[in-house]
Write a protein that holds these residues in place. Sequence first.
Motif, short mmCIF file in Angstrom:
data_model
loop_
_atom_site.label_atom_id
_atom_site.label_comp_id
_atom_site.label_asym_id
_atom_site.label_seq_id
_atom_site.Cartn_x
_atom_site.Cartn_y
_atom_site.Cartn_z
N TRP A 61 -43.49 -17.12 -61.05
CA TRP A 61 -44.79 -17.66 -60.70
C TRP A 61 -45.85 -16.64 -61.11
O TRP A 61 -45.85 -15.51 -60.65
CB TRP A 61 -44.86 -17.91 -59.20
N SER A 62 -46.74 -17.06 -62.00
CA SER A 62 -47.70 -16.11 -62.55
C SER A 62 -49.14 -16.47 -62.21
O SER A 62 -50.06 -16.10 -62.93
CB SER A 62 -47.54 -16.03 -64.08
N VAL A 71 -46.75 -28.52 -61.36
CA VAL A 71 -45.66 -27.53 -61.36
C VAL A 71 -44.47 -28.11 -60.61
O VAL A 71 -44.61 -28.62 -59.49
CB VAL A 71 -46.11 -26.21 -60.69
N MET A 73 -40.80 -27.11 -58.96
CA MET A 73 -40.26 -25.86 -58.42
C MET A 73 -39.09 -26.13 -57.48
O MET A 73 -39.17 -27.01 -56.62
CB MET A 73 -41.37 -25.11 -57.65
N MET A 83 -45.12 -15.72 -51.31
CA MET A 83 -44.99 -16.70 -52.38
C MET A 83 -45.46 -18.07 -51.90
O MET A 83 -46.14 -18.80 -52.64
CB MET A 83 -43.53 -16.76 -52.85
N SER A 86 -49.25 -18.11 -51.93
CA SER A 86 -49.79 -18.18 -53.29
C SER A 86 -49.70 -19.59 -53.84
O SER A 86 -50.64 -20.10 -54.47
CB SER A 86 -49.04 -17.20 -54.20
N VAL A 87 -48.55 -20.23 -53.61
CA VAL A 87 -48.35 -21.58 -54.12
C VAL A 87 -49.31 -22.56 -53.44
O VAL A 87 -49.93 -23.41 -54.10
CB VAL A 87 -46.89 -22.00 -53.91
N TRP A 90 -52.86 -22.37 -54.67
CA TRP A 90 -53.00 -23.09 -55.94
C TRP A 90 -53.10 -24.60 -55.69
O TRP A 90 -53.90 -25.29 -56.33
CB TRP A 90 -51.81 -22.77 -56.84
N LEU A 97 -47.92 -30.07 -56.84
CA LEU A 97 -46.65 -29.35 -56.78
C LEU A 97 -45.53 -30.31 -56.42
O LEU A 97 -45.64 -31.08 -55.46
CB LEU A 97 -46.73 -28.23 -55.74
N MET A 267 -40.35 -24.72 -63.29
CA MET A 267 -39.83 -23.44 -62.83
C MET A 267 -38.35 -23.60 -62.51
O MET A 267 -37.97 -24.51 -61.77
CB MET A 267 -40.61 -22.95 -61.62
#
Length: 307
Positions: A61-62, A71, A73, A83, A86-87, A90, A97, A267
Amino acid sequence: MRWCWFVLVVMLVGCGGREEGRKKVGEEPVGYSGMARMNPFLGAERYLKKKGYDARSSRVWSGFDDEASLVFMPASFLNTEGMGQSVMEWVWGGGRLVVFLEGGEGDRNDFIHEYSGQGILSLDDYRGLRYLLDQVGAKMVSRDLVSMEDGKDEGGEGDNDETGEGEDRTGHLARPWEEIQVNGGGETNYLLEQEGGVGVESEEGYFWDVEESKIGRVWALDYMGDGGVILLGHARPLRNPYLLRAGHLDFLDELVEESGEGEVVFMYGSGSSFLGMLWRRGKWAVISGLILLLVWLWKRIPRFGPV
């Protein structure tokens, strides 16, 4: 004398590793080679590229920010709360997602006849997943338990058996699955194949496959704007060997079209620790290294007293 023991130990460890390697190659299909063996979503990525979409795969994850709109995942990627935060930041910023509760890892072999899922992940070990589920108001449930309570058989035997009714479904690409009918909000209904026994329960959002029980395999929650989260019980519909089956391409097309313009990212990292990955992929190398270390220490540590 010590060197004789050293050579004997190395030979025994080496022979054990080679014997196991020959056994695995002889009994288990190797499956794909190259990138398709490491990336279970390579077929979906190339399919979207041929249709003109900007699609790619990633193991990390960038912080995709504005360039990515969708995305995919595996849930096991969310192993830390940082993490998960962060996700979700976004997602709140407008991203969509799709989380695979089971079967999204890249280190699985689709060509062996074993159970493919991990079951319900421990939220103590996957704190990022716990954070995400808390934020969207959903939880994982065992579909097997739900089936027993309802008196239904949804363990994967299904009526859509390509190997023939009553025949053994184990073996090449034939782990038990069930077909579910989904409707993502459009006028077209289509079928998805699902493995494992993990589903979603929620009083929020909406299900693509059920309306009354509030327990299903495809669940979605939209935020203000274009952001949203979709929980999918198993990643089977988008994995390489199954992409062309049932209505999987229709499912992928609908997800991409609803996400709008932007990059599509698959991912396929497992989110496992480095030590865990090292043990799974190089167990005999680790054992050999430890034995060599002990032999070296035994040789180098000074002794007191007569030899």
